[in-house]
Design a protein around this motif. Structure first.
Motif, PDB file in Angstrom:
ATOM      1  N   LEU A  68       0.811  -1.225   0.000  1.00  0.00           N
ATOM      2  CA  LEU A  68       0.000   0.000   0.000  1.00  0.00           C
ATOM      3  C   LEU A  68       0.838   1.267   0.000  1.00  0.00           C
ATOM      4  O   LEU A  68       0.371   2.327  -0.390  1.00  0.00           O
ATOM      5  N   TYR A  69       2.075   1.164   0.479  1.00  0.00           N
ATOM      6  CA  TYR A  69       2.903   2.373   0.612  1.00  0.00           C
ATOM      7  C   TYR A  69       3.718   2.675  -0.643  1.00  0.00           C
ATOM      8  O   TYR A  69       4.284   3.753  -0.773  1.00  0.00           O
ATOM      9  N   CYS A  70       3.811   1.744  -1.569  1.00  0.00           N
ATOM     10  CA  CYS A  70       4.844   1.829  -2.615  1.00  0.00           C
ATOM     11  C   CYS A  70       4.302   2.240  -3.983  1.00  0.00           C
ATOM     12  O   CYS A  70       3.319   1.676  -4.476  1.00  0.00           O
ATOM     13  N   GLY A  71       5.002   3.175  -4.600  1.00  0.00           N
ATOM     14  CA  GLY A  71       4.603   3.671  -5.917  1.00  0.00           C
ATOM     15  C   GLY A  71       4.737   2.649  -7.036  1.00  0.00           C
ATOM     16  O   GLY A  71       4.135   2.801  -8.099  1.00  0.00           O
ATOM     17  N   MET A 106      21.656  -4.812  -7.341  1.00  0.00           N
ATOM     18  CA  MET A 106      20.624  -4.893  -8.390  1.00  0.00           C
ATOM     19  C   MET A 106      19.254  -4.950  -7.734  1.00  0.00           C
ATOM     20  O   MET A 106      18.927  -5.907  -7.041  1.00  0.00           O
ATOM     21  N   GLN A 107      18.471  -3.906  -7.977  1.00  0.00           N
ATOM     22  CA  GLN A 107      17.150  -3.847  -7.344  1.00  0.00           C
ATOM     23  C   GLN A 107      16.059  -3.722  -8.398  1.00  0.00           C
ATOM     24  O   GLN A 107      16.242  -3.081  -9.428  1.00  0.00           O
ATOM     25  N   SER A 108      14.907  -4.341  -8.114  1.00  0.00           N
ATOM     26  CA  SER A 108      13.754  -4.217  -9.018  1.00  0.00           C
ATOM     27  C   SER A 108      12.485  -4.525  -8.241  1.00  0.00           C
ATOM     28  O   SER A 108      12.530  -5.007  -7.106  1.00  0.00           O
ATOM     29  N   ILE A 158      16.359  -7.876   1.824  1.00  0.00           N
ATOM     30  CA  ILE A 158      14.908  -8.028   1.851  1.00  0.00           C
ATOM     31  C   ILE A 158      14.411  -7.506   3.198  1.00  0.00           C
ATOM     32  O   ILE A 158      14.610  -8.127   4.242  1.00  0.00           O
ATOM     33  N   ARG A 159      13.853  -6.306   3.140  1.00  0.00           N
ATOM     34  CA  ARG A 159      13.404  -5.675   4.378  1.00  0.00           C
ATOM     35  C   ARG A 159      12.212  -6.428   4.951  1.00  0.00           C
ATOM     36  O   ARG A 159      11.338  -6.849   4.190  1.00  0.00           O
ATOM     37  N   ILE A 160      12.180  -6.530   6.270  1.00  0.00           N
ATOM     38  CA  ILE A 160      10.995  -7.105   6.909  1.00  0.00           C
ATOM     39  C   ILE A 160       9.872  -6.067   6.870  1.00  0.00           C
ATOM     40  O   ILE A 160       8.708  -6.391   7.026  1.00  0.00           O
ATOM     41  N   GLU A 161      10.235  -4.825   6.614  1.00  0.00           N
ATOM     42  CA  GLU A 161       9.338  -3.642   6.528  1.00  0.00           C
ATOM     43  C   GLU A 161       8.749  -3.269   7.888  1.00  0.00           C
ATOM     44  O   GLU A 161       8.786  -2.127   8.293  1.00  0.00           O
ATOM     45  N   THR A 162       8.181  -4.232   8.595  1.00  0.00           N
ATOM     46  CA  THR A 162       7.776  -4.067  10.005  1.00  0.00           C
ATOM     47  C   THR A 162       7.683  -5.471  10.591  1.00  0.00           C
ATOM     48  O   THR A 162       7.288  -6.410   9.906  1.00  0.00           O
ATOM     49  N   SER A 198      13.540  -1.733   7.976  1.00  0.00           N
ATOM     50  CA  SER A 198      12.119  -1.418   8.083  1.00  0.00           C
ATOM     51  C   SER A 198      11.833   0.032   7.762  1.00  0.00           C
ATOM     52  O   SER A 198      12.731   0.858   7.614  1.00  0.00           O
ATOM     53  N   LEU A 199      10.541   0.270   7.616  1.00  0.00           N
ATOM     54  CA  LEU A 199      10.027   1.605   7.352  1.00  0.00           C
ATOM     55  C   LEU A 199       9.652   2.242   8.683  1.00  0.00           C
ATOM     56  O   LEU A 199       9.052   1.579   9.538  1.00  0.00           O
ATOM     57  N   ILE A 200       9.980   3.500   8.831  1.00  0.00           N
ATOM     58  CA  ILE A 200       9.701   4.200  10.086  1.00  0.00           C
ATOM     59  C   ILE A 200       8.542   5.168   9.852  1.00  0.00           C
ATOM     60  O   ILE A 200       8.588   5.966   8.906  1.00  0.00           O
ATOM     61  N   GLY A 228      14.556   3.642   6.905  1.00  0.00           N
ATOM     62  CA  GLY A 228      14.221   4.941   6.331  1.00  0.00           C
ATOM     63  C   GLY A 228      12.781   5.294   6.641  1.00  0.00           C
ATOM     64  O   GLY A 228      11.960   4.416   6.944  1.00  0.00           O
ATOM     65  N   PRO A 229      12.482   6.596   6.572  1.00  0.00           N
ATOM     66  CA  PRO A 229      11.103   7.023   6.828  1.00  0.00           C
ATOM     67  C   PRO A 229      10.162   6.548   5.722  1.00  0.00           C
ATOM     68  O   PRO A 229      10.560   6.476   4.557  1.00  0.00           O
ATOM     69  N   PHE A 230       8.957   6.226   6.100  1.00  0.00           N
ATOM     70  CA  PHE A 230       7.896   6.012   5.118  1.00  0.00           C
ATOM     71  C   PHE A 230       7.520   7.401   4.575  1.00  0.00           C
ATOM     72  O   PHE A 230       7.246   8.325   5.343  1.00  0.00           O
ATOM     73  N   ILE A 231       7.509   7.520   3.249  1.00  0.00           N
ATOM     74  CA  ILE A 231       7.189   8.799   2.608  1.00  0.00           C
ATOM     75  C   ILE A 231       5.924   8.593   1.770  1.00  0.00           C
ATOM     76  O   ILE A 231       5.939   7.811   0.805  1.00  0.00           O
ATOM     77  N   PRO A 232       4.820   9.242   2.139  1.00  0.00           N
ATOM     78  CA  PRO A 232       3.554   8.990   1.430  1.00  0.00           C
ATOM     79  C   PRO A 232       3.649   9.335  -0.057  1.00  0.00           C
ATOM     80  O   PRO A 232       4.249  10.336  -0.429  1.00  0.00           O
ATOM     81  N   ALA A 304       9.875   5.253  -8.969  1.00  0.00           N
ATOM     82  CA  ALA A 304       9.280   6.187  -8.015  1.00  0.00           C
ATOM     83  C   ALA A 304       8.588   5.454  -6.863  1.00  0.00           C
ATOM     84  O   ALA A 304       7.369   5.355  -6.820  1.00  0.00           O
ATOM     85  N   LEU A 305       9.399   4.929  -5.936  1.00  0.00           N
ATOM     86  CA  LEU A 305       8.829   4.298  -4.743  1.00  0.00           C
ATOM     87  C   LEU A 305       8.024   5.345  -3.980  1.00  0.00           C
ATOM     88  O   LEU A 305       6.931   5.090  -3.495  1.00  0.00           O
ATOM     89  N   TYR A 306       8.618   6.536  -3.868  1.00  0.00           N
ATOM     90  CA  TYR A 306       8.016   7.657  -3.131  1.00  0.00           C
ATOM     91  C   TYR A 306       8.400   8.936  -3.862  1.00  0.00           C
ATOM     92  O   TYR A 306       9.332   8.939  -4.672  1.00  0.00           O
ATOM     93  N   PRO A 307       7.696  10.044  -3.588  1.00  0.00           N
ATOM     94  CA  PRO A 307       7.972  11.275  -4.332  1.00  0.00           C
ATOM     95  C   PRO A 307       9.235  11.987  -3.864  1.00  0.00           C
ATOM     96  O   PRO A 307       9.690  11.778  -2.740  1.00  0.00           O
TER      97      PRO A 307
HETATM   98  N1  5AD Z   1       8.511   5.428   1.445  1.00  0.00           N
HETATM   99  C1  5AD Z   1       9.725   4.969   1.851  1.00  0.00           C
HETATM  100  N2  5AD Z   1      10.235   3.784   1.482  1.00  0.00           N
HETATM  101  C2  5AD Z   1       9.500   3.004   0.674  1.00  0.00           C
HETATM  102  N3  5AD Z   1       9.716   1.772   0.164  1.00  0.00           N
HETATM  103  C3  5AD Z   1       8.658   1.430  -0.612  1.00  0.00           C
HETATM  104  N4  5AD Z   1       7.742   2.428  -0.607  1.00  0.00           N
HETATM  105  C4  5AD Z   1       8.232   3.416   0.194  1.00  0.00           C
HETATM  106  C5  5AD Z   1       7.739   4.680   0.610  1.00  0.00           C
HETATM  107  N5  5AD Z   1       6.563   5.149   0.215  1.00  0.00           N
HETATM  108  C6  5AD Z   1      10.883   0.963   0.520  1.00  0.00           C
HETATM  109  C7  5AD Z   1      10.473  -0.405   1.082  1.00  0.00           C
HETATM  110  C8  5AD Z   1      11.164  -1.393   0.164  1.00  0.00           C
HETATM  111  C9  5AD Z   1      12.270  -0.566  -0.430  1.00  0.00           C
HETATM  112  C10 5AD Z   1      12.782  -1.054  -1.728  1.00  0.00           C
HETATM  113  O1  5AD Z   1      11.668   0.710  -0.595  1.00  0.00           O
HETATM  114  O2  5AD Z   1      10.960  -0.539   2.406  1.00  0.00           O
HETATM  115  O3  5AD Z   1      11.661  -2.530   0.823  1.00  0.00           O
END
Ligand code: 5AD
Ligand code: SF4
Ligand code: FES
Length: 348
Positions: A68-71, A106-108, A158-162, A198-200, A228-232, A304-307
């Motif tokens: 849900l968080y990822c572009g 290498m990321q995708s 491979i992030r556990i994300e949370t 993880s995402l903060i 790293g911070p979660f960025i909407p 563009a994972l985030y803006p």
């Molecule tokens: N904000 C910050 N990080 C993000 N990721 C995905 N979407 C976002 C976001 N909106 C991170 C995830 C993923 C990594 C490749 O990018 O943690 O594991």
């Protein structure tokens, strides 16, 4: 009950904190400087002043998942998609080596175009360049991880994300937290250097849950920890959420360094994105790795994972010079090794 300052002082030498103690530090902003400085000293003592640069190739923004968080989520129709051909990826890796990188990441997205045979071809050809190879391509089977390893991959992110199972499964529809952990276990068993993170600042994430994340990294013995911070992102269901804060991200990272003195911790692009010079501040608060982007042209903006992603409008050549200059300006140096984790005896 000890105060935060006392806990930080003890943890600098014991490298131990329990859940409640971590929460006490996370809650209290009166001793952030003490925390960052303690993490910086632990970093210096255990992993030294060298900063490891890893050249990041974002080779496909196509993903079958729907986080849900990822572009890059599959349902996002507002994103132009791309994937690089295997030979194009190998060419980018060659250029990265010319810039001086000793590790290629290498990321995708999770893109099924890259079959096992294609991945083996890419990995084995990049391996000929005498570099360490890190993969960050998501959940795969034990057999696939094994085959990548045999082809020459050294590390896997491979992030556990949370670590909050419910939150994870709410935010990553159709995905299983147990399966995520299975991936980490398989990678460890296969002898990879394993990275998680993880995402903060995710919606409904608690300080207790962030403490659990840190303890989880310690428990699994992660070799690399990306925070790293979660960025909407406007193009996702979480577009109206608040997002993570820089200071909280930095605090989680600094505590992680106190507890895991010899692990590799990147100063992440997400930190730079929400705070100018965020990577340098992170390097002075426990981090010892930077992963500059070596993807070329329009693709950088399309991943563009985030803006507002830092460096999206720059070139690989510009970034390597820019980050090297910043690293040397704070009295640190760029490592000329492949930057594997060097296990150190923990002195208390
Ligand atoms: N904000 C910050 N990080 C993000 N990721 C995905 N979407 C976002 C976001 N909106 C991170 C995830 C993923 C990594 C490749 O990018 O943690 O594991
Ligand atoms: Fe795909 Fe990873 Fe984004 Fe999830 S976080 S949608 S798996 S690229
Ligand atoms: Fe990319 Fe500075 S590292 S612009």
């Amino acid at each position: 009950m000890s105060t935060s300052v006392e806990l930080i002082k003890e943890a600098e030498f014991s490298h131990n904190l329990n859940r409640e103690e971590i929460v006490t530090i996370l809650k209290d902003d009166s001793c952030n400087e003490e925390l960052f400085q303690a993490a910086d000293r632990v970093r210096k003592k255990y992993v030294g002043d060298e900063v490891h640069l890893r050249g990041l190739i974002e080779f496909s923004n196509i993903c079958k998942r729907n986080c849900l968080y990822c572009g890059l989520r599959a349902s996002n129709k507002n994103l132009d998609r791309y994937r690089l051909e295997p030979d194009e990826i190998i060419e980018l890796a060659k250029k990265a080596v010319e810039y001086g990188y000793k590790t290629i990441v290498m990321q995708s997205g999770e893109d099924e175009f890259y079959t096992l045979d294609k991945m083996k071809y890419i990995i084995s050809n990049i391996k000929k360049l005498d570099v360490a190879i890190t993969l960050s391509i998501g959940e795969k089977s034990f057999e696939e991880y094994k085959a990548y390893k045999e082809a020459g991959a050294d590390r896997y992110l491979i992030r556990i994300e949370t670590t909050d199972k419910k939150l994870y499964e709410d935010l990553d529809p159709g995905m299983s937290h147990n399966e995520r952990k299975r991936c980490l276990e398989d990678l460890k068993e296969l002898g990879y250097e394993v990275g998680s993170g993880s995402l903060i600042g995710l919606p409904n994430q608690t300080l207790e849950s962030l403490a659990d994340d840190i303890l989880f990294f310690k428990e699994i013995g992660a070799d690399m920890i990306g925070l790293g911070p979660f960025i909407p992102n406007e193009d996702t269901p979480l577009k109206n959420e608040k997002g993570g804060e820089f200071t909280m991200s930095l605090k989680v990272m600094a505590i992680t360094r106190l507890l895991m003195p010899d692990t590799n911790i990147p100063a992440t692009t997400a930190m730079e994105t929400i705070s100018r010079n965020g990577r340098i501040v992170a390097l002075q608060s426990g981090a010892n790795v930077v992963m500059p982007n070596v993807t070329e042209g329009e693709y950088r903006k399309m991943y563009a994972l985030y803006p507002g992603k830092a460096c999206a409008g720059d070139t690989p050549a510009h970034c390597v010079g820019c980050i090297t200059g910043k690293i040397t300006s704070i009295g640190r140096s760029v490592s000329s090794t492949k930057g594997f984790r060097v296990r150190k005896k923990i002195t208390t």
